[in-house]
Motif scaffolding. Sequence first.
Motif: not given
Length: 346
Positions: A65-73, A203-205
């Motif tokens: 979740l952190l990866s997704a939020k940091m990279l995509g809001g 998450g990043a993808a």
Amino acid sequence: MKIWLDSIENELYRILPKHIDSSWVRKIFTPEETLSEFNLFDAICEPARDLMYSGGKRWRPLLMLLSAKMLGGQEAFEKAMTLVPLVEMPHNGSLIIDDIEDQSDLRRGKPATHITHGIDLSINAGSMLFFLPTVALDEAPISDVKRLLIYQIYAKYMRKIHMGQGMDIVWHHDIEGIPSIESYETMSRLKTGCLAAMGSEIGAAVAVDDMTIIEEAGMIAETIGLGFQILDDVINLEKGNPGKNRGDDIVENKKSLPVILYANAHPEKHEHLFSVFRHAQSNGYGASKVEILALIDEIIGSGVLEQARKRAHDLFQGVLEMINEVYGPSQERDLLISMVEGFKEA
């Protein structure tokens, strides 16, 4: 953070509910002839539920979740939230299988799943947790291009975790074999680091298309997992992991980093070391406890726990540098940094 954790639990319950009903069966299986077998499905799922909802830190889905939020809001965060079962369910499935392979008695302070539910049903439940969460991916609000990419990421890391587990099994069957430090770290990256890496890559993808960034996010999480495993090895000997017996790694003939460092530094102690491992494996923890604790005192007295802890801290320091390179300033980046700092204090 509590809101995130509560949402993670809700997503897990969505894919593996407390009670089976017709809507769940249609979603998972679809054949109409099975719709009346609710009691049977409940019995099949109970070992998986029993472990899944008995605790766990949930730090792997948090990394996702952190990866997704940091990279995509926020939009990427919300999409990633629907995918957290892809990380947490295989982790719990691997614990069930791992405890059977290691003949462990305890998990999270309770009898291990196979002790409570039997080996056959537990193997089935553990394996089911590798495949059940793909339903979350089928239902996720993402494009088919993203769905395919995430399926590829998922498959890659599920292959990796089995290779890491296999390395660990081969080593604990070979009582007198001492792997190299490099081999140990490879095994730990595959076994412990890979599901964290999977989560961060997924998450990043969800957030970006750049494979370089996606893979860098995975490497950060994988290295966190390696450091976490090393500290877990240290804690096992120092005071015992929560819900487990102190030094039960010795009963399981685990070639942890402190044991490898001790064996490398004291070849004259090999005969004694292997003798304790052999007796512990044959006689179990209770009958070998005095011998195990005496060996642990020797290992601690040699100073190798400090060496292992330093290696973990060095890995975490490298992770902090990578985090600042890959992720821009944000509250989520600060939270990730605080998680890593928290692992260092373990």
